[in-house]
Design a protein around this motif. Structure first.
Motif, short mmCIF file in Angstrom:
data_model
loop_
_atom_site.label_atom_id
_atom_site.label_comp_id
_atom_site.label_asym_id
_atom_site.label_seq_id
_atom_site.Cartn_x
_atom_site.Cartn_y
_atom_site.Cartn_z
N LEU A 1 -57.23 -121.47 9.19
CA LEU A 1 -57.96 -120.47 8.42
C LEU A 1 -57.04 -119.74 7.43
N LYS A 2 -55.74 -119.70 7.76
CA LYS A 2 -54.76 -119.05 6.88
C LYS A 2 -53.54 -119.96 6.72
N PRO A 3 -52.80 -119.78 5.60
CA PRO A 3 -51.57 -120.57 5.43
C PRO A 3 -50.57 -120.27 6.54
N ARG A 4 -49.73 -121.24 6.86
CA ARG A 4 -48.75 -121.06 7.93
C ARG A 4 -47.37 -121.50 7.47
N ILE A 5 -46.38 -120.80 7.96
CA ILE A 5 -44.98 -121.20 7.75
C ILE A 5 -44.33 -121.34 9.11
N LYS A 6 -43.48 -122.36 9.23
CA LYS A 6 -42.81 -122.58 10.52
C LYS A 6 -41.52 -121.75 10.54
N THR A 7 -41.41 -120.85 11.49
CA THR A 7 -40.15 -120.12 11.67
C THR A 7 -39.73 -120.25 13.13
N ASN A 8 -38.50 -120.66 13.33
CA ASN A 8 -37.96 -120.91 14.67
C ASN A 8 -38.85 -121.83 15.50
N GLY A 9 -39.37 -122.85 14.86
CA GLY A 9 -40.16 -123.84 15.58
C GLY A 9 -41.60 -123.43 15.86
N GLU A 10 -42.00 -122.23 15.43
CA GLU A 10 -43.37 -121.77 15.68
C GLU A 10 -44.09 -121.55 14.36
N HIS A 11 -45.37 -121.94 14.32
CA HIS A 11 -46.17 -121.66 13.12
C HIS A 11 -46.60 -120.20 13.12
N LYS A 12 -46.40 -119.56 11.94
CA LYS A 12 -46.82 -118.17 11.81
C LYS A 12 -47.77 -118.04 10.64
N GLU A 13 -48.86 -117.32 10.81
CA GLU A 13 -49.80 -117.14 9.70
C GLU A 13 -49.20 -116.17 8.69
N VAL A 14 -49.27 -116.58 7.41
CA VAL A 14 -48.73 -115.74 6.33
C VAL A 14 -49.74 -115.65 5.21
N SER A 15 -49.39 -114.89 4.16
CA SER A 15 -50.30 -114.79 3.02
C SER A 15 -50.11 -116.01 2.12
N TRP A 16 -51.08 -116.21 1.22
CA TRP A 16 -51.01 -117.35 0.29
C TRP A 16 -49.76 -117.27 -0.57
N ASP A 17 -49.43 -116.05 -1.07
CA ASP A 17 -48.26 -115.91 -1.96
C ASP A 17 -46.98 -116.37 -1.27
N GLU A 18 -46.81 -115.92 -0.02
CA GLU A 18 -45.61 -116.30 0.74
C GLU A 18 -45.53 -117.81 0.94
N ALA A 19 -46.68 -118.39 1.32
CA ALA A 19 -46.71 -119.83 1.63
C ALA A 19 -46.45 -120.66 0.38
N ILE A 20 -47.08 -120.30 -0.73
CA ILE A 20 -46.89 -121.04 -1.99
C ILE A 20 -45.43 -120.93 -2.43
N ASP A 21 -44.87 -119.73 -2.27
CA ASP A 21 -43.47 -119.51 -2.65
C ASP A 21 -42.54 -120.41 -1.82
N ALA A 22 -42.80 -120.47 -0.51
CA ALA A 22 -41.96 -121.30 0.37
C ALA A 22 -42.11 -122.77 0.02
N ALA A 23 -43.34 -123.19 -0.26
CA ALA A 23 -43.59 -124.60 -0.59
C ALA A 23 -42.91 -124.98 -1.91
N LEU B 1 -49.44 -124.17 -6.87
CA LEU B 1 -48.10 -124.74 -6.69
C LEU B 1 -47.45 -125.06 -8.04
N ILE B 2 -48.25 -125.62 -8.96
CA ILE B 2 -47.72 -125.98 -10.28
C ILE B 2 -47.21 -124.73 -10.99
N ILE B 3 -47.99 -123.65 -10.95
CA ILE B 3 -47.57 -122.40 -11.62
C ILE B 3 -46.26 -121.90 -11.02
N LYS B 4 -46.19 -121.91 -9.67
CA LYS B 4 -45.00 -121.39 -9.00
C LYS B 4 -43.77 -122.26 -9.27
N VAL B 5 -43.98 -123.60 -9.24
CA VAL B 5 -42.87 -124.53 -9.49
C VAL B 5 -42.34 -124.35 -10.91
N LYS B 6 -43.26 -124.22 -11.86
CA LYS B 6 -42.85 -124.02 -13.26
C LYS B 6 -42.05 -122.74 -13.40
N GLU B 7 -42.51 -121.70 -12.69
CA GLU B 7 -41.83 -120.40 -12.73
C GLU B 7 -40.40 -120.54 -12.21
#
Lengths: 283, 442
Positions: free
Chosen positions: B60-82, B432-438
């Motif tokens: 239901l929400k974007p996730r980032i893996k930290t220390n082997g565990e998935h954590k729900e984060v905001s879209w901005d954080e996830a897109i930035d990490a990707a 993703l394209i906008i962020k990558v270009k940035e």
């Protein structure tokens, strides 16, 4: 003979595309200029000097010998489109070695990866080890593959070797392969290549060949049903005039190809479904 | 009794297999925004609609893996990490795309070009060999309507539509009544060539059991017999020469024949050479009668992925942008080969699950490097991903275009809203394209 020596400093993590390493590109340049030439490491453009120690010099292309040392199994496209001179690789080499070359000689003292000598137009490629798939084959979608020159492989070659090879007796072009043993679909869609296998071949040698000569001095794992036995011969005359002696069984084929146009025999009036392709297997 | 407000949506295109049935009726509970009934669909397609309902499997929400565990984060954080992962990579791989709409696929091409990445779709483990053969010897193809209205001889070679394309038989190839085939099944002669006695073989008029991996020899023999050659052998691939002669007579005497071929030809030994021979056979049969062939494409929009990639880059799959311009060479730039040789250093998987389908050696290397997964629900790939971007189901929760197996484009419909913060694949790739270009400073 003027020599240029290249030594690989460390094995690259990602494939290195070094199509710049040909006598055509290095001749007449100083070492400093050669070190600055661009090669591709992944999507990065790096300098030749970053990955190789370079020494020597040369002035004339046909008098140039490039000697490369190190494990080049991750270095692709060495000798691409070269037209003269010589390259010696002391070690394994990556994909596309000597592809589309039309003159000169490449010697690999090790194994080569896929597409070695793909679409060769002339010259000589010698591999003193095994080669991967598609040796001397046409690139995807091309209807004319290797047109001239010689490929020698001491060990085995992979599948679809010399696919779409295109020789011509009137044009005096005789593309030729000599190899230790061969994988499946040797000389598929051949239009006049000469293939000599010193050992065994896997299934379906000569599939879809319209013209062409294949000599297998060992066994074939599975002969195509569309090849027909003609008889036993003691001597084979190749299209380029060379002769091979020994007891062989001669087959004609591939009889499934519609391009082998059926002809009406003038004497008997019967339709003969002849084929110009020949396959010889040791008796 | 709880009062339910139900909305029925008609003529929904089913986003499951390449048959792309366009006559589904879907009942939606407006209040809960969930699918409660699907009519006309096959079992597999119906299940896909139900799987879009909120469940424990859906992100239901974007996730980032930290220390082997998935954590729900905001879209901005996830897109930035990707974007960070993709920009840092020297040789990123973009793979998947076959189960999403064409608009998202074209964004994928754009992203690959910006990144200098390798772009591949699931054709490289599926019908890629068919494309190779088509590039070598051409292909006599047609749309499915022609087969439905005209074909009186249907061959299924190495494909099992009863299980893989359940409504194909009813809509186009076997039971359906066509304009010139008014009596449906009785007007068609069905031949199945397969190593196994499949359920499709059991309803066929003639079943030819070929030995595994020997299809090439059988096609080769059929072509030779068709040319009028007397063969030296008595039996080919487990089929007697008499039977081959009978078969050739049947092929020559039909009015309109078609070969539907599946992975039984493309992914057994000889791969694209099987298709090469089948195409040559079809071409040669046209000297006697009308004959065509058709690949049975699996994913509902894998044909679309090939189309979109081709009109953008010139090539259908296995495309390398690392030198700034597209290059093509399956075997060198195809995902499985790259992963086995460990030649990529990060991957973005869009609407696909390579962890379940790729060889173990390839999957091991896939997990070794940073991995981004765009997927609506939990899969073995997304479970190990460093960044998970939750997508809406294309064709259920967002609109788009998809190509049927015969390259006919159909418009996918939106029947319900996506749960949580899920957005469409196209919007994710745009972000993703906008962020990558940035990050690249463009």
């Amino acid at each position: 003979m003027a020599e240029i020596k290249l030594k690989l400093k460390k094995k690259p993590e990602l494939p290195l595309e070094a199509d710049i390493i040909t006598p055509d590109n290095l001749v007449g340049k100083t070492i400093a200029e050669i070190k600055k030439l661009a090669i591709y490491h992944g999507k990065e453009v790096v300098k030749l000097g970053d990955f190789f120690d370079i020494s020597g010099k040369s002035t004339d292309i046909n008098d140039t010998k490039i000697i490369i040392e190190g494990d080049l199994s991750n270095v692709k496209r060495i000798g691409e489109k070269m037209s003269g001179g010589e390259i010696v690789v002391n070690g394994n080499v990556g994909m596309h070695v000597g592809n589309q070359m039309n003159g000169g000689k490449i010697t690999v003292n090790g194994n080569a990866d896929d597409w070695a000598g793909a679409m060769l137009q002339g010259g000589e490629l010698e591999i003193n080890g095994d080669a991967g798939h598609y040796v001397g084959a046409a690139y995807r979608g091309f209807w004319q593959g290797m047109k001239n020159g010689t490929i020698k492989v001491k060990g085995k070659v992979g599948n679809e070797t010399l696919a779409w090879v295109n020789g011509s007796k009137p044009g005096n072009r005789f593309p030729k392969l000599i190899c230790g043993s061969a994988g499946a679909f040797l000389g598929i869609h051949s239009h006049g290549g000469i293939i000599i296998v010193e050992g065994d071949s896997d299934r379906c040698a000569g599939a879809d060949q319209v013209r062409g000569t294949i000599v297998i001095k060992g066994k074939i794992s599975r002969l195509l049903p569309s090849f027909k036995k003609i008889g036993e011969v003691n001597e084979i005359e190749l299209p380029n005039g060379e002769k091979i002696t020994g007891k062989y069984i001669e087959y004609s084929g591939d009889h499934s190809v519609a391009k082998n146009h059926s002809k009406i025999d003038k004497k008997t009036g019967e339709i003969s479904n002849s084929s110009n392709g020949r396959l010889y297997i040791a008796a | 009794m709880v009062e339910r407000k139900i909305k029925t949506i008609y003529d929904v295109v089913c986003p499951f297999c390449g048959t792309l049935c366009d006559d589904l009726e879907v009942d939606i509970d407006i209040k809960e925004d969930s699918v409660i009934e699907v009519r006309n669909g096959c079992q597999i397609g119906t299940k896909k609609f139900f799987s879009s309902n909120p469940s424990g499997h859906r992100y239901l929400k974007p996730r980032i893996k930290t220390n082997g565990e998935h954590k729900e984060v905001s879209w901005d954080e996830a897109i930035d990490a990707a974007a960070d992962i993709l920009v840092k990579a020297k040789r990123p791989l973009l793979y998947g795309f076959s189960s999403t709409e064409c608009e998202a696929q074209s964004k994928g091409v754009e992203l690959a070009e910006i990144l200098g990445a390798i772009l591949d779709n699931t054709a490289s483990v599926c019908h890629g060999p068919s494309l190779l053969a088509i590039q070598d010897v051409g292909a006599p193809l047609s749309t499915l309507g022609e087969y439905k209205n005209r074909a009186d001889l249907v061959i299924f070679w190495g494909s099992n539509p009863v299980h893989a394309h359940p409504r194909h038989l009813g809509r186009y190839s076997e039971f359906v009544r066509g304009y010139f085939r008014k009596d449906g099944r009785n007007d068609r002669f069905i031949i199945v060539v397969d190593p196994r006695n499949t359920h499709t073989a059991q309803i066929a008029d003639l079943f030819i059991q070929v030995k595994p991996n020997e299809d090439y020899e059988l096609i080769n023999a059929i072509r030779a017999v068709l040319r009028g050659v007397e063969l030296d052998v008595k039996e080919v691939s487990g089929v007697s020469i008499e039977k081959i002669r009978e078969l050739v007579d049947m092929l020559k005497l039909c009015n309109f024949g078609v070969i539907f071929f599946g992975m039984g030809l493309t992914q057994t030994l000889a791969h694209h050479r099987n298709i090469d021979a089948a195409i040559c056979l079809t071409r040669e049969l046209n000297d006697h009668t009308k004959f065509l062939l058709e690949p049975m494409r699996g994913h509902y929009n894998v044909t679309g992925a090939n189309q979109v990639f081709t009109w953008n880059t010139g090539y259908a799959y296995s495309i390398d942008f690392s030198r700034g311009y597209p290059r093509y060479n399956p075997g060198e730039f195809s995902s499985v080969d790259l992963l086995i040789k460990d030649e990529v250093d990060s991957s973005l998987i869009v609407a696909s699950d390579p962890a379940s389908n790729f060889p173990a050696a390839a999957v091991k290397n896939l997990f070794k490097h940073p991995l981004i997964s765009i997927d609506p629900h939990e899969t073995p790939t997304s479970a190990f991903a460093d960044v998970v971007l939750p997508a809406a189901f294309a064709g259920i929760e967002c609109e788009g275009t998809a190509y049927r197996m015969d390259s006919v484009p159909l418009r996918l419909r939106k029947v319900k809203n996506a749960p949580g913060e899920c957005i469409s694949d196209k919007e994710i790739l745009e972000k993703l394209i906008i962020k990558v270009k940035e990050k690249l400073g463009e």
